[in-house]
Each structure stands twice: as C-alpha cells, then as structure tokens.
Write an enzyme that holds these catalytic residues in place. Structure first.
Site: not given
Length: 297
Positions: A11, A89-90, A114, A189, A238
């Site tokens: 993202q 991340s993603l 998610r 996060h 994560q």
C-alpha cells in the site's frame, strides 16, 4: 552468474490507471474476471476511477494483489527465475502466491478479508519520518507507551504507528528533516491491530500453506525459508508486527543477490533499497512492456 530477487510493493504504491495495459490483455482477462467474482467489483474500473477510489484501503490491497500477481505470472511465463522473493506488507501476499504457496483465489480471498479488517480499523495513526537520528528515535519509542516502529524501510526512512497522543509525542521530541502523517485508517503494524489480527488469523488457519518454490523473506523475520507452516506463522504475526525492510534488504545482499526486480506499480521499493544497498542493480516491472523477454517489450 546473476542472482535475482523479486520484490513486491504494498500500500502506497498504488496510482490511478495502474496496470492499464493489462486490462485488455487476453492472458490477464481470466484473472480480472475471477477477481470480480470474488470481490463483487471490477479491479480495472476501480483503478481507472478519477476520484482515486484505488487509494481507499478496501480497494487498494485487492487491486495491488491482482495486478502484481498477473505481472508475476507473466514473468514466470517468460522464463524468469528468481533466487529469492519478498514483499512489503501487502506485497508479502503476492510473494507467497508467486512462490506457489497458495493459489490466486485463496490469496485474493485472504487479501479481501485483510483489507476489510484494516479499512475498518479506526484506532491510532501512522507517521513517516525522513532524515532523523535513529538512536534518538529508538530512545523516544522505548520511553513512550503505545507507539512502535512499524516500517523500518532504510537508515533514513521509517514509519511509526500508535495512538495519536503517542505518535504526536514522538514527533515532537525527535528531530527529523521531514515528518508526515499518513492517510490511513488506523495504526497498522502495531499492537493496536490486535483485534483485527485475531479475526484475520481465523481466516488464515483454514488455509493450507504449501512449501514455497522459491525461498521467501518475511516482513517479521527476514531469513529466507520455504516451509509452509513457518511462512503461515510469520504471516499471522505480520498485521501487528514491524515491517523489517531494512534488514530484508541487507539479507538479500548477504545472500549474494546482485539484481532486484520490483514487480508492481511505481518505484517505491527500488528507491528505498537503493539507500541501503547502492551496488545492487535495480529494475522495475510495472507494465506489460517492461517484462523482460517479451517481443512487445
């Protein structure tokens, strides 16, 4: 012999019109159609929306996953073979798909869930810092409850995440060249995502992770592994754990990687990596024309 790693952005890399040359490409059509059945909306339509719909978390994450997955498929079809994979991340979900840990539909359903959970998060904020004293930052974080280092991108760029008061306190007490609050719905996060992470874990537990065809470096643990059960455990952690991207980059260098291909829109990751490992050759594949070996590239 050149050793290559594929990296997938997350993202923040999205842009209106991303993946445009894939929309009418026959080999991508089945993926877009399959995605629309799962999501209930069209990825190309959202990506082309002039109101920047693609930057809303609910849409950003599935759109990135679909477009990056198509590009990864086309890379494989052209005989490209990486030694290692990772994603920011993603982007870690795309790395898992590209390494055959799960199929396209399974990954998209996970990303959809998610995105829903993260879009609904409303507690806390995130802020990026550039050009700061790391010792001073780490000291302030250790002394301030409810704030963590969310993204350790490189020596001069990090993101902190936590309650608004805690983040504001750190920003007020750490000198930096630039500090920017991020336009996100919550404190990604960080422990403030615990409730969402618990719900997401339920979705993950129902999925079998196969052994990866290519070793993957995870956000919460930058050591390369192929075991499905280990990759699954790391993915569970994560959502509340830090993205240890600086360490991932150093690990790629330690493993002898001398060429990194960022697969996805933009050049965010190559810009970040260049600061840590300036001697590694960096390439970008964000469109059909940039895929090595294609006759029309």
């Amino acid at each position: 012999m050149t050793k290559t790693a594929w990296v997938f952005p997350g993202q923040g890399s999205q842009a209106i019109g991303m993946g445009a040359d894939l929309y009418e490409f026959p080999e991508a059509q089945s993926k877009f159609e399959q995605a629309e059945q799962i999501l209930g909306w069209s990825v190309p339509a959202v990506c082309q929306d002039e109101g920047d719909k693609v930057s809303k978390t609910l849409y950003t994450q599935p759109c990135l996953y679909v477009i990056e997955s198509i590009l990864a498929d086309l890379m494989w079809e052209q005989g490209q073979r990486p030694e290692l994979m990772t994603g920011h991340s993603l982007g870690e979900f795309v790395a898992l798909y590209a390494a055959k840990v799960f199929d396209f539909e399974t990954g998209l359903r996970l990303v959809k869930r998610r995105a829903e959970l993260m879009d609904a998060a409303s507690e806390g904020i995130m802020a990026a810092l550039l050009g700061f004293d790391r010792d001073q930052l780490e000291q302030q974080i250790s002394q301030t409850p409810d704030v963590v280092l969310a993204n350790d991108n490189n020596a001069g760029q990090v993101v902190i995440s936590g309650t608004e008061a805690a983040v504001e306190s750190v920003l007020a007490n750490v000198k930096s060249r630039r500090a920017v609050k991020l336009n996100v719905s919550g404190a990604f996060h960080s422990p403030l995502m615990s409730a969402a992470a618990t719900e997401f874990q339920q979705a993950l537990e129902a999925i079998t992770f196969r052994a990866a065809h290519v070793p993957i470096l995870s956000n919460v643990d930058p050591t390369p592994v192929t075991e499905g059960i280990v990759l699954k455990d790391r993915l569970i952690r994560q959502m509340t754990g830090s993205v240890r991207w600086r360490e991932i980059t150093l690990q790629l260098a330690d493993k002898g990687i001398d060429r990194i291909i960022e697969i996805g829109p933009g050049k965010v990751l190559t810009g970040i990596i260049r600061r840590t490992c300036p001697d590694i050759a960096l390439e970008n594949v964000s469109s059909l024309a940039e895929i090595p070996g294609r006759e029309d590239s």
